[in-house]
Design an enzyme around this catalytic site. Structure first.
Site, PDB file in Angstrom:
ATOM      1  N   ASN A 152     -51.133   4.963  10.719  1.00  0.00           N
ATOM      2  CA  ASN A 152     -50.215   4.504   9.680  1.00  0.00           C
ATOM      3  C   ASN A 152     -51.526   4.014   8.716  1.00  0.00           C
ATOM      4  OD1 ASN A 152     -50.596   1.319   8.708  1.00  0.00           O
ATOM      5  ND2 ASN A 152     -50.814   1.388  10.974  1.00  0.00           N
ATOM      6  N   PHE A 156     -51.388  -2.710   3.734  1.00  0.00           N
ATOM      7  CA  PHE A 156     -50.896  -4.345   3.162  1.00  0.00           C
ATOM      8  C   PHE A 156     -49.779  -4.220   2.330  1.00  0.00           C
ATOM      9  CE2 PHE A 156     -54.325  -7.277   4.755  1.00  0.00           C
ATOM     10  CZ  PHE A 156     -54.076  -7.179   5.977  1.00  0.00           C
ATOM     11  N   SER A 227     -57.479  -4.924   9.362  1.00  0.00           N
ATOM     12  CA  SER A 227     -56.862  -3.741   9.053  1.00  0.00           C
ATOM     13  C   SER A 227     -57.789  -2.897   8.717  1.00  0.00           C
ATOM     14  CB  SER A 227     -55.649  -4.015   7.945  1.00  0.00           C
ATOM     15  OG  SER A 227     -55.230  -2.625   7.662  1.00  0.00           O
ATOM     16  N   ASN A 229     -56.993  -0.475   6.668  1.00  0.00           N
ATOM     17  CA  ASN A 229     -56.577   0.205   5.357  1.00  0.00           C
ATOM     18  C   ASN A 229     -56.668  -0.522   4.091  1.00  0.00           C
ATOM     19  OD1 ASN A 229     -55.323   2.361   7.002  1.00  0.00           O
ATOM     20  ND2 ASN A 229     -53.927   0.956   7.633  1.00  0.00           N
ATOM     21  N   THR A 230     -57.405  -1.714   4.129  1.00  0.00           N
ATOM     22  CA  THR A 230     -57.709  -2.411   3.149  1.00  0.00           C
ATOM     23  C   THR A 230     -59.232  -2.505   2.898  1.00  0.00           C
ATOM     24  OG1 THR A 230     -55.719  -3.749   3.135  1.00  0.00           O
ATOM     25  CG2 THR A 230     -57.758  -4.712   1.998  1.00  0.00           C
ATOM     26  N   LYS A 267     -57.205 -12.017  14.188  1.00  0.00           N
ATOM     27  CA  LYS A 267     -57.007 -10.688  14.586  1.00  0.00           C
ATOM     28  C   LYS A 267     -58.150  -9.746  14.263  1.00  0.00           C
ATOM     29  CE  LYS A 267     -53.662  -7.061  15.189  1.00  0.00           C
ATOM     30  NZ  LYS A 267     -51.922  -6.870  14.938  1.00  0.00           N
ATOM     31  N   ASN A 296     -56.395  -4.768  16.728  1.00  0.00           N
ATOM     32  CA  ASN A 296     -55.620  -3.916  15.570  1.00  0.00           C
ATOM     33  C   ASN A 296     -55.741  -2.539  15.893  1.00  0.00           C
ATOM     34  OD1 ASN A 296     -54.529  -3.329  13.012  1.00  0.00           O
ATOM     35  ND2 ASN A 296     -55.272  -5.173  12.223  1.00  0.00           N
TER      36      ASN A 296
END
Length: 417
Positions: A152, A156, A227, A229-230, A267, A296
């Site tokens: 994925n 966010f 994450s 993805n940021t 996390k 994560n």
């Protein structure tokens, strides 16, 4: 004369046919009940779900979970009593079982009640950013069916605190008002996972805002700095940045009313090297936070991946993450000396997987990808298998098994000496 004699026979035959029809109807209803109760309805519908893109299927799951009556009607509920060995207490919170749904599934706090009805012992909503943001362009979620995995790059996507915080507050009010034993809709522990906005100029301010919004209603908070993805988010795992961030978060928690100062966790990514893990462990212990979520999704792409989606950008989760995330979990347990409760996440699809994480040092475990790929029936199965693992190895409770691999390793070392 013959007609007069035939009437009782005709009426008797009609009654018999009605009885047979009623029996057949009852049998059909019972079969339908068993079909849904045993999770077969999901399996029957799965080929259709697989024809939809992964994000559409995700949203369909949230729509069902937001309606507990529909969860029950579809046979997705698990409302029986969990095995006594699964009950555990962490951070002075009572968990009916140690199996939770990881952040990233119920991003906007829409399905807390439905997920509790499905049998999860705790639900972690989010990540929630202070302001609404759309995340990355679609498509941004990909099933790797051959690998039991998902990639994925949601980024966010969030409806923001203004939408999610009132939902959490409303659910908490229902739980507080409900008499014991609590209805299954409100019988879980609730965590809130906090994120930062992509365009934010101050990560410290963003996370502090999340603490203020959820602090009085969530049972625990998670600072998500991992994450993939940021842009720039994972840099917050560095020693100096993490010290500053966790300091700000702890100050924001201290500003809450004394009765509402929930545990704070951080996390982390499974891709940290050993020096990075040491930094995280030392900072976490000094900052006075209460736990670590390991881990994560990963940026790594194992050579074993077979799916045509294997090279998509984003975080990889599911079966390929089980071994590396559990290895990192065990290392974090060693580095913290077992002083901080850990939540083990990554690749959990069976009771044996959950048990491996508990033995490596996890007090609680979470799943997501196996739930997304296999459906709600995985929750009941993981719990039953976990209880069997505990019984097999002579553990009366989850707490007794936490970190067992480390104790056994130390005992072997002493024996060898």
């Amino acid at each position: 004369p013959h007609a007069a004699h035939d009437r009782p026979l005709a009426s008797g035959g009609m009654a018999a046919r009605r009885l047979v029809a009623a029996g057949a109807g009852a049998g059909a209803l019972y079969a339908a009940y068993r079909f849904t109760r045993e999770g077969q309805l999901y399996l029957a519908a799965k080929p259709l779900l697989d024809l939809t893109d992964a994000e559409t299927a995700h949203r369909a799951g949230i729509a069902v979970g937001s309606r507990p009556w529909l969860v029950r009607a579809l046979g997705f509920a698990d409302e029986g009593e969990d095995h006594p060995s699964l009950r555990t207490r962490v951070w002075d919170l009572d968990f009916r079982n140690p199996v939770g749904i990881a952040a990233g599934y119920d991003k906007h706090a829409e399905s807390i009640a439905g997920l509790s009805v499905m049998g999860f012992g705790f639900v972690e909503i989010g990540s929630v950013t202070p302001e609404p943001q759309p995340g990355n362009p679609r498509p941004r979620v990909f099933r790797l069916k051959e690998d039991g995995a998902v990639i994925n790059r949601y980024g966010f996507n969030s409806e923001g605190l203004a939408a999610a915080a009132p939902r959490v507050a409303a659910w908490r009010a229902l739980r507080d008002a409900a008499p014991a034993p609590k209805p299954r809709e409100v019988a879980c522990v609730l965590g809130a996972n906090l994120g930062k906005n992509k365009t934010s100029v101050s990560a410290e301010a963003d996370y502090a805002e999340g603490v203020a919004a959820f602090g009085e209603d969530a049972d625990y908070l998670v600072v998500n700095v991992s994450s993939p993805n940021t842009p720039g988010l994972r840099s917050l795992q560095g020693r100096r940045d993490l010290q500053k961030l966790l300091g700000a978060v702890c100050r924001a928690r201290a500003a809450l009313p004394p009765r509402a100062r929930p545990p704070v966790l951080v996390k982390i990514a499974p891709d940290l090297d050993d020096a990075g893990l040491k930094d995280v462990a030392e900072v976490a212990l000094k900052a006075g936070i209460d736990g670590i979520v390991v881990s994560n999704t990963t940026n790594a792409r194992p050579d074993t991946l077979r799916s045509p989606h294997a090279l998509e950008m984003g975080g990889l989760s599911g079966r390929p993450l089980l071994e590396p995330s559990t290895r990192v979990l065990g290392r974090v347990y060693e580095l913290t000396g077992g002083k901080l409760p850990l939540i083990g996440v990554g690749g959990v699809a069976s009771g044996e997987d959950a048990y491996a994480k508990i033995r490596a040092g996890a007090s609680l475990v979470q799943l997501y990808t196996s739930f997304a790929l296999a459906g709600p029936g995985v929750v009941r199965r993981v719990k039953c298998e976990l209880a069997a693992c505990l019984e097999r190895d002579g553990f009366a409770t989850v707490a007794e098994a936490v970190g067992a691999d480390h104790r056994e390793g130390a005992d072997k070392g002493k024996g060898a000496a």
